[in-house]
Design a protein around this motif. Structure first.
Motif, mmCIF file in Angstrom:
data_model
loop_
_atom_site.group_PDB
_atom_site.id
_atom_site.type_symbol
_atom_site.label_atom_id
_atom_site.label_comp_id
_atom_site.label_asym_id
_atom_site.label_seq_id
_atom_site.Cartn_x
_atom_site.Cartn_y
_atom_site.Cartn_z
ATOM 1 N N SER A 112 0.788 -1.196 -0.018
ATOM 2 C CA SER A 112 -0.111 -0.097 0.001
ATOM 3 C C SER A 112 0.785 1.313 0.005
ATOM 4 N N GLU A 113 0.380 2.310 -0.533
ATOM 5 C CA GLU A 113 0.998 3.509 -0.720
ATOM 6 C C GLU A 113 0.705 4.519 0.692
ATOM 7 N N SER A 114 1.725 5.496 0.670
ATOM 8 C CA SER A 114 1.307 6.258 1.727
ATOM 9 C C SER A 114 0.964 7.672 1.516
ATOM 10 N N ALA A 115 -0.055 8.198 2.046
ATOM 11 C CA ALA A 115 -0.038 9.702 1.986
ATOM 12 C C ALA A 115 0.795 10.581 2.583
ATOM 13 N N PRO A 116 1.002 11.960 2.080
ATOM 14 C CA PRO A 116 2.083 12.682 2.720
ATOM 15 C C PRO A 116 2.034 12.911 4.247
ATOM 16 N N LEU A 117 3.068 12.565 4.806
ATOM 17 C CA LEU A 117 2.843 12.349 6.272
ATOM 18 C C LEU A 117 2.666 13.748 7.013
ATOM 19 N N PRO A 118 1.803 13.490 8.115
ATOM 20 C CA PRO A 118 1.894 14.768 9.223
ATOM 21 C C PRO A 118 3.063 15.095 9.858
ATOM 22 N N PHE A 119 3.852 14.230 9.825
ATOM 23 C CA PHE A 119 5.129 14.545 10.687
ATOM 24 C C PHE A 119 6.162 13.363 10.178
ATOM 25 N N PRO A 120 7.564 13.424 9.925
ATOM 26 C CA PRO A 120 8.312 12.527 9.750
ATOM 27 C C PRO A 120 8.586 11.437 10.774
ATOM 28 N N ILE A 121 8.812 10.213 10.241
ATOM 29 C CA ILE A 121 8.691 9.124 11.442
ATOM 30 C C ILE A 121 10.405 9.091 11.457
ATOM 31 N N GLU A 122 10.782 9.589 12.746
ATOM 32 C CA GLU A 122 12.265 9.596 13.095
ATOM 33 C C GLU A 122 12.419 9.511 14.649
ATOM 34 N N SER A 123 13.460 8.894 14.956
ATOM 35 C CA SER A 123 13.816 8.700 16.372
ATOM 36 C C SER A 123 13.656 9.917 17.111
ATOM 37 N N GLU A 124 14.307 10.945 16.853
ATOM 38 C CA GLU A 124 14.550 12.432 17.503
ATOM 39 C C GLU A 124 13.447 13.009 16.953
ATOM 40 N N THR A 125 12.320 13.561 17.579
ATOM 41 C CA THR A 125 11.104 14.174 16.866
ATOM 42 C C THR A 125 11.090 15.794 17.392
ATOM 43 N N LYS A 126 10.820 16.641 16.814
ATOM 44 C CA LYS A 126 10.530 17.831 17.300
ATOM 45 C C LYS A 126 8.911 18.260 17.160
ATOM 46 N N ARG A 142 7.680 5.203 15.446
ATOM 47 C CA ARG A 142 9.106 5.544 15.744
ATOM 48 C C ARG A 142 9.902 4.563 16.445
ATOM 49 N N ALA A 143 11.195 4.692 16.256
ATOM 50 C CA ALA A 143 11.970 3.365 16.831
ATOM 51 C C ALA A 143 11.817 3.470 18.535
ATOM 52 N N PRO A 144 12.088 4.741 19.240
ATOM 53 C CA PRO A 144 11.912 4.785 20.586
ATOM 54 C C PRO A 144 10.698 4.151 21.115
ATOM 55 N N LEU A 145 9.599 4.412 20.740
ATOM 56 C CA LEU A 145 8.212 4.034 21.065
ATOM 57 C C LEU A 145 7.991 2.715 20.622
ATOM 58 N N GLN A 146 8.582 2.120 19.501
ATOM 59 C CA GLN A 146 8.630 0.685 19.428
ATOM 60 C C GLN A 146 9.088 -0.091 20.226
ATOM 61 N N ARG A 147 10.574 0.531 20.831
ATOM 62 C CA ARG A 147 11.189 -0.180 21.681
ATOM 63 C C ARG A 147 10.444 -0.368 22.900
ATOM 64 N N ASN A 148 9.680 1.057 23.371
ATOM 65 C CA ASN A 148 9.063 0.907 24.736
ATOM 66 C C ASN A 148 7.897 -0.124 24.702
ATOM 67 N N ILE A 149 7.219 -0.130 23.891
ATOM 68 C CA ILE A 149 6.074 -1.176 23.733
ATOM 69 C C ILE A 149 6.568 -2.368 23.754
ATOM 70 N N LEU A 150 7.727 -2.727 23.047
ATOM 71 C CA LEU A 150 8.019 -4.102 23.084
ATOM 72 C C LEU A 150 8.591 -4.447 24.540
#
Ligand code: ASP
Length: 610
Positions: A112-126, A142-150
């Motif tokens: 599946s394709e993705s629409a333009p994102l509301p914010f970039p998926i990156e570890s450090e976010t502003k 985002r990697a830190p949240l993936q890590r936390n949930i795991l």
């Protein structure tokens, strides 16, 4: 167009591949982290929950059709790639777990394709949190949240495994229960069948787990969802999870023993930290006197010292009037900080004021140019009196001493917080230090000025210490409870108590809490009734699981270890909850929303539209 799997099977996750897999043909599925066309090659970083893997599309290898398709890839497209694992040779990317390998792609499916994102998926976010929570499903990529949930899942598993091995039974208790106004505010759920009546969502499964002890299950646990409708402070959520347990035929030491081993196990399993046992214990009284807190941060010293006796006959009005009013004078010795700049001392005074103090007196031991003390109250005391204070504090040349004089509660709170501030300012806290402590022997009651009565410090079912029961009528404030908290680095991870299992003690307790027998019966009648039929002595404890997970993850907020947390105003920005409901739904429930409330809402909406 989005393609289907049509029988295509994933062979492994992206970052599970290693140099040992070189030469193998694999199929991976995940999201495009980024994709770029460079010198006739398409480089695609693919991501799934295991991590990132580089995929290379070379026209010679994958053919022009696949190559062209690869050229259309954008961030967050969901794709499947089949290809051969190969070595990156010298171009190792040390930042990536899979940095020594890449996939030489043969086939590509755009799932599946993705629409333009509301914010970039990156570890450090502003990106601000409100926006991230609105699109939490993206934020969770985002990697830190993936890590936390795991990590949280690992925690749950570790707890279940340990408690199962220890003979605990996992039992679910209902979440539509009876409202018991003691404690925090309940969330209420209206009944359709009994219009005008309400269920409450549980603040904890407290009474139910006690009833399970009456039923003979003798060791219960549950990862229990709890609800408290409180004004949200930074670190609270309206719904949260407790690791909740209850045991029969036990006393304080038994609960502490099994929980120490649980703590050791979960910290080892989840973050490979070795917790040394036994965990130290401190009584509530000592914690309050020495650290000004019932959740002391023991990663550093700076204990509070009482000098009331030493200064009681001196002429310093601030000390004198506090003592005459029945208060105390206490101080903290800060070794070697006698030359702390005035500005920094002033900042400590501000902290003292913020926490309800009138100020902070100070003395810098032998720090004046003439070798004497530099002291904010020097002119009210003789040299000998100042020396006596220095001696009472065990201080030496070059130390800073700070003092507060007020009612006991105020002094504890002020110095407790000044101590924490000093710990921060002087960088006394070592990173990766895990200082656990049990706080025991809490008072059974605390006096509420607001309500003009005693309240249960833990809850009304907490057992008193046998030796203190004699004071229940003459001096209830003196009765200590068989209650305990487990504290880590200055935060409470959990708490519990031995419960009252004697009807006469429970009755007395409720009476002291201001319950008439009728009201007690109305609210807890089912428990009191159950206790008539052979109730075992029992005790329990509950951890705030989110809090535990937060410490393990090194997260700043419990929101970072919850999949779908609420905003600080208890709303859900993603689903748009709470929300209005159809009038027909309200009719069924026999509920009419106050017209004034509706009017006020309309007005607010107008203002925010302007
Ligand atoms: N139910 C208590 C609480 O939520 C914990 C306990 O006493 O087991 O704090």
């Amino acid at each position: 167009m989005a393609e289907s799997l049509k029988g295509l099977k994933r062979t492994c996750r992206c970052a599970e591949l290693t140099v040992d897999d070189i030469g193998k043909e694999v199929t991976v599925m995940g999201w495009v982290q980024k994709s770029r066309n460079k010198g006739g090659l398409v480089f695609t970083d693919m991501r799934d929950r295991s991590g990132i893997l580089q995929v290379i599309f070379e026209e010679d290898i994958c053919g022009s059709e696949v190559f062209e398709k690869a050229g259309t890839l954008h961030s967050e497209y969901c794709i499947a790639v089949t290809g051969k694992v190969r070595s990156r040779g010298k171009d190792v990317n040390k930042e990536l777990k899979t940095g020594a390998i890449e996939i030489e792609a043969k086939a590509l499916r755009i799932l599946s394709e993705s629409a333009p994102l509301p914010f970039p998926i990156e570890s450090e976010t502003k990106t601000r949190e409100e926006l991230r929570l609105k699109y939490r499903y993206l934020d969770l990529r985002r990697a830190p949240l993936q890590r936390n949930i795991l990590m949280r899942s690992k925690l749950a598993m570790s707890v279940r495994n340990f408690l199962d091995e220890e003979g605990f039974i996992e039992i679910e208790t209902p979440t539509l229960i009876k409202s018991t106004p003691e404690g925090a505010r309940d969330y209420l759920v209206p009944s359709r069948v009994y219009q005008g009546e309400f269920y409450a969502l549980p603040q904890s499964p407290q009474l139910l787990k006690q009833l399970l002890m009456c039923s003979g299950f003798d060791r219960y646990f549950q990862l229990a969802r709890c609800y408290r409708d409180e004004d949200l402070r930074a670190d609270r959520q309206p719904e949260f999870t407790q690791i909740d347990m209850e045991l029969s035929f036990v006393d304080v030491d038994d609960v502490i023993d099994v929980n120490e081993r649980l703590i050791k196990r979960m910290f080892k399993d989840v973050i490979n930290v070795d917790v040394e046992l036994p965990i130290q214990r401190i009584t509530w009284q000592e914690a309050m006197d020495k650290y000004g807190s019932d959740k002391p941060d023991l990663r550093f010293g700076l204990p509070i010292c009482d000098i009331s006796e030493t200064v009681k006959n001196t002429g310093f009005g601030v000390f004198k009037s506090a003592l005459e009013a029945g208060g105390v004078v206490r101080g903290i010795r800060v070794p070697g900080e006698g030359h702390m700049p005035r500005k920094k001392i002033d900042a400590l005074v501000e902290v003292a004021k913020y926490y309800g103090g009138k100020g902070l007196a100070y003395l810098c031991v032998n720090c004046a140019e003439d070798g004497g003390h530099k002291c904010s109250f020097a002119k009210f005391m003789t040299g000998e009196e100042l020396d006596a204070i220095v001696a009472a504090m065990g201080a030496e040349k070059g130390d800073l001493l700070v003092f507060a004089a007020d009612k006991l509660n105020v002094v504890r709170n002020v110095l407790g917080n000044v101590r924490l501030e000093l710990g921060k300012q002087l960088e006394l806290i070592k990173k990766d230090d895990w200082k656990f402590t049990w706080v025991t022997e809490f008072p059974l009651f605390e006096w509420s000025e607001e309500e003009g009565r005693y309240m249960a410090m833990h809850h009304p079912f907490t057992a008193p210490m046998e030796e203190d029961w004699q004071y229940i009528d003459s001096d209830p404030g003196r009765v200590r409870a068989k209650a305990y908290d487990i504290v880590l680095n200055g935060t409470e991870l959990g708490g519990g108590s031995v419960r009252i299992h004697q009807a006469d003690v429970q009755e007395k307790m409720l009476e002291k809490l201001g319950f008439t027998p009728e009201r007690a019966n109305e609210q807890f009648g089912f428990l009191l009734e159950a206790f008539k039929y052979g109730v075992p002595p029992h005790a329990g404890l509950a951890y705030g699981m989110d809090r535990v997970a937060m410490w393990m993850a090194g997260a700043e907020s419990i929101r970072d270890v919850m999949a779908f947390p609420k905003l600080k105003d208890a709303s859900d920005a993603m689903m748009g909850a709470p929300s209005e409901v159809d009038n027909s739904q309200l009719d069924e429930l026999g509920i009419l929303v106050d017209p004034e409330v509706l009017k006020a809402k309309e007005k607010n909406a107008e203002i925010s539209n302007e």
